[in-house]
Design a protein around this motif. Structure first.
Motif, PDB file in Angstrom:
ATOM      1  N   UNK A  23       0.781  -1.317   0.054  1.00  0.00           N
ATOM      2  CA  UNK A  23      -0.055   0.032  -0.084  1.00  0.00           C
ATOM      3  C   UNK A  23       0.896   1.472  -0.236  1.00  0.00           C
ATOM      4  N   UNK A  24       2.163   1.243   0.432  1.00  0.00           N
ATOM      5  CA  UNK A  24       3.113   2.306   0.233  1.00  0.00           C
ATOM      6  C   UNK A  24       3.489   2.721  -0.991  1.00  0.00           C
ATOM      7  N   UNK A  25       3.559   3.952  -1.497  1.00  0.00           N
ATOM      8  CA  UNK A  25       4.081   4.255  -2.905  1.00  0.00           C
ATOM      9  C   UNK A  25       5.295   3.528  -3.323  1.00  0.00           C
ATOM     10  N   UNK A  26       6.270   3.673  -2.411  1.00  0.00           N
ATOM     11  CA  UNK A  26       7.584   3.165  -2.751  1.00  0.00           C
ATOM     12  C   UNK A  26       7.889   1.696  -2.500  1.00  0.00           C
ATOM     13  N   UNK A  27       7.229   1.364  -1.630  1.00  0.00           N
ATOM     14  CA  UNK A  27       7.301  -0.263  -1.527  1.00  0.00           C
ATOM     15  C   UNK A  27       8.409  -0.800  -0.860  1.00  0.00           C
ATOM     16  N   UNK A  28       8.273  -1.330   0.307  1.00  0.00           N
ATOM     17  CA  UNK A  28       9.543  -1.559   0.973  1.00  0.00           C
ATOM     18  C   UNK A  28      10.038  -3.068   0.325  1.00  0.00           C
ATOM     19  N   UNK A  29      11.338  -3.252   0.750  1.00  0.00           N
ATOM     20  CA  UNK A  29      11.926  -4.493   0.207  1.00  0.00           C
ATOM     21  C   UNK A  29      11.712  -5.610   1.478  1.00  0.00           C
ATOM     22  N   UNK A  30      11.951  -6.853   0.974  1.00  0.00           N
ATOM     23  CA  UNK A  30      12.014  -7.948   1.981  1.00  0.00           C
ATOM     24  C   UNK A  30      12.824  -7.689   3.029  1.00  0.00           C
ATOM     25  N   UNK A  31      13.989  -7.702   2.329  1.00  0.00           N
ATOM     26  CA  UNK A  31      15.142  -7.218   3.210  1.00  0.00           C
ATOM     27  C   UNK A  31      15.023  -6.353   4.333  1.00  0.00           C
ATOM     28  N   UNK A  32      14.592  -4.974   3.793  1.00  0.00           N
ATOM     29  CA  UNK A  32      14.454  -3.853   4.606  1.00  0.00           C
ATOM     30  C   UNK A  32      13.425  -4.156   5.842  1.00  0.00           C
ATOM     31  N   UNK A  33      12.339  -4.607   5.361  1.00  0.00           N
ATOM     32  CA  UNK A  33      11.356  -5.165   6.273  1.00  0.00           C
ATOM     33  C   UNK A  33      11.886  -6.049   7.540  1.00  0.00           C
ATOM     34  N   UNK A  34      12.496  -7.050   7.018  1.00  0.00           N
ATOM     35  CA  UNK A  34      13.439  -8.145   7.718  1.00  0.00           C
ATOM     36  C   UNK A  34      13.917  -7.413   8.880  1.00  0.00           C
ATOM     37  N   UNK A  35      14.921  -6.613   8.539  1.00  0.00           N
ATOM     38  CA  UNK A  35      15.871  -5.904   9.453  1.00  0.00           C
ATOM     39  C   UNK A  35      15.137  -4.944  10.532  1.00  0.00           C
ATOM     40  N   UNK A  36      14.070  -4.365   9.972  1.00  0.00           N
ATOM     41  CA  UNK A  36      13.261  -3.462  10.885  1.00  0.00           C
ATOM     42  C   UNK A  36      12.638  -4.249  11.802  1.00  0.00           C
ATOM     43  N   UNK A  81      13.482  -7.545  12.675  1.00  0.00           N
ATOM     44  CA  UNK A  81      14.368  -8.325  13.431  1.00  0.00           C
ATOM     45  C   UNK A  81      14.140  -9.825  12.939  1.00  0.00           C
ATOM     46  N   UNK A  82      13.440 -10.177  11.715  1.00  0.00           N
ATOM     47  CA  UNK A  82      13.157 -11.459  11.239  1.00  0.00           C
ATOM     48  C   UNK A  82      14.199 -11.591   9.848  1.00  0.00           C
ATOM     49  N   UNK A  83      14.105 -12.563   9.216  1.00  0.00           N
ATOM     50  CA  UNK A  83      14.612 -12.784   7.975  1.00  0.00           C
ATOM     51  C   UNK A  83      13.771 -12.421   6.829  1.00  0.00           C
ATOM     52  N   UNK A  84      14.469 -12.183   5.723  1.00  0.00           N
ATOM     53  CA  UNK A  84      13.499 -11.684   4.533  1.00  0.00           C
ATOM     54  C   UNK A  84      12.648 -12.934   4.166  1.00  0.00           C
ATOM     55  N   UNK A  85      12.788 -14.100   4.092  1.00  0.00           N
ATOM     56  CA  UNK A  85      12.133 -15.264   3.851  1.00  0.00           C
ATOM     57  C   UNK A  85      11.002 -15.214   4.771  1.00  0.00           C
ATOM     58  N   UNK A  86      11.097 -15.145   6.038  1.00  0.00           N
ATOM     59  CA  UNK A  86      10.035 -15.189   7.092  1.00  0.00           C
ATOM     60  C   UNK A  86       8.994 -13.948   6.686  1.00  0.00           C
ATOM     61  N   UNK A  87       9.511 -12.867   6.547  1.00  0.00           N
ATOM     62  CA  UNK A  87       8.813 -11.489   5.655  1.00  0.00           C
ATOM     63  C   UNK A  87       8.032 -12.165   4.653  1.00  0.00           C
ATOM     64  N   UNK A  88       8.715 -12.655   3.594  1.00  0.00           N
ATOM     65  CA  UNK A  88       7.693 -13.259   2.571  1.00  0.00           C
ATOM     66  C   UNK A  88       6.702 -14.261   2.915  1.00  0.00           C
ATOM     67  N   UNK A  89       6.970 -15.215   3.625  1.00  0.00           N
ATOM     68  CA  UNK A  89       5.889 -16.090   4.378  1.00  0.00           C
ATOM     69  C   UNK A  89       4.517 -15.291   4.766  1.00  0.00           C
TER      70      UNK A  89
END
Length: 316
Positions: A269-282, A284-292
């Motif tokens: 929903x955000x115009x820029x669209x955060x990456x899986x890696x950036x969300x995982x760092x914020x 405290x989880x892996x980017x694969x977990x964010x994708x799931x």
């Protein structure tokens, strides 16, 4: 000076014998035609001014605002106004209007004239008379306003003459070459030259004119204009549908938990669209977990939305 005055008088006499634009020989004279003839007779009857007399009258007008001096100066130079008006007959505008506009320019020249510069008034007034007539032509020649800049004005009044000169030259030139050379000569783009040539090639045409010459049909020129923009009812319908779908989405988002909602907002929903890696760092989880988590949240939203409305309701 005397020879120039005689040439203007000859031009005026020739001009007076011409029929006014839009009036066929044998028809009664219109009010404008009568006014034009009256102006011409008055101009021919006005006496010429010698240099010393002209300078004295100009000084009286400038220093004392002597109205009689102004009247004598302008009356003596109405020949010049009428002579210059004859040069603009090809634009098919009323002669009397051209003369009156030229008289306005003549009065403007009288206000600004400086006799101490030792220049004849006719030399100075010529520029103001021509400018006044040209402004009038540009305002009234067409219902479409054009030629507002100095280069566009030069193009409007010189295009036909330059085209004829280039076409009659010894060198064979295409229409594109003619436009290119004129554009260089006048400092405008070739597209402007082509557009002005198109405008000068024919008169204005009303969009309400029937397509059929005998008025037998009901179609006007306006009926065949193509507009690529959507219709107003389509715009309103799209706005209503978009608002309705946004409302459904906001309601469906309530089925998500806090982390799922955060990821969906940042990723979808955000115009820029955060990456899986950036969300995982914020988080405290892996980017694969964010994708799931994102995939699980999307399945929840799909189930919630289809549970309320059919798939066709969401299609544009």
């Amino acid at each position: 000076m005397k020879q120039a005055a005689e040439r203007r008088s000859s031009a005026i006499r020739s001009f007076a014998g011409q029929s006014s634009p839009g009036r066929s020989p044998g028809r009664p004279s219109s009010g404008r035609s009568s006014l034009s003839q009256s102006m011409i007779r008055s101009a021919m009857a006005a006496p010429y001014l010698e240099r010393d007399e002209e300078r004295e009258l100009a000084i009286r007008w400038k220093e004392e605002r002597d109205q009689e001096a102004l009247h004598r100066i302008t009356s003596a130079h109405m020949r010049l106004v009428i002579s210059m008006a004859s040069r603009f007959c090809k634009f098919d505008l009323p002669t009397s209007d051209l003369i009156q506009e030229g008289h306005v320019g003549l009065l403007e020249a009288a206000v600004r004239f400086e006799p101490e510069r030792e220049v004849r008034f006719s030399t100075y007034a010529t520029w103001w008379i021509r400018a006044s007539m040209q402004d009038y032509i540009l305002r009234n020649w067409s219902i479409v306003r054009g030629g507002t800049s100095s280069t566009q004005k030069a193009l409007f009044f010189n295009l036909r003459r330059l085209c004829a000169r280039l076409a009659q030259g010894s060198e064979a030139l295409s229409q594109a070459d003619i436009y290119h050379r004129i554009s260089i000569r006048l400092g405008v783009s070739a597209a402007d030259v082509e557009m002005m040539d198109f405008r000068l090639s024919g008169p204005d045409s009303s969009l309400s004119t029937p397509v059929s010459p005998d008025d037998s049909g009901n179609a006007d020129r306006m009926d065949f204009l193509v507009d690529d923009n959507p219709l107003q009812d389509e715009i309103v319908e799209g706005a209503i549908d978009s608002e309705r779908r946004s409302s459904w989405l906001m309601q469906a988002l309530t089925v998500l938990n806090e982390r799922e909602l955060h990821i969906i907002r940042q990723r979808r929903l955000d115009d820029e669209g955060a990456t899986l890696e950036a969300l995982g760092e914020s988080l405290g989880i892996s980017k694969e977990r964010v994708r799931q988590i994102e995939n699980r949240a999307l399945e929840k939203l799909k189930t919630a939305l289809l549970g309320e409305h059919e798939l066709s309701a969401y299609q544009v």
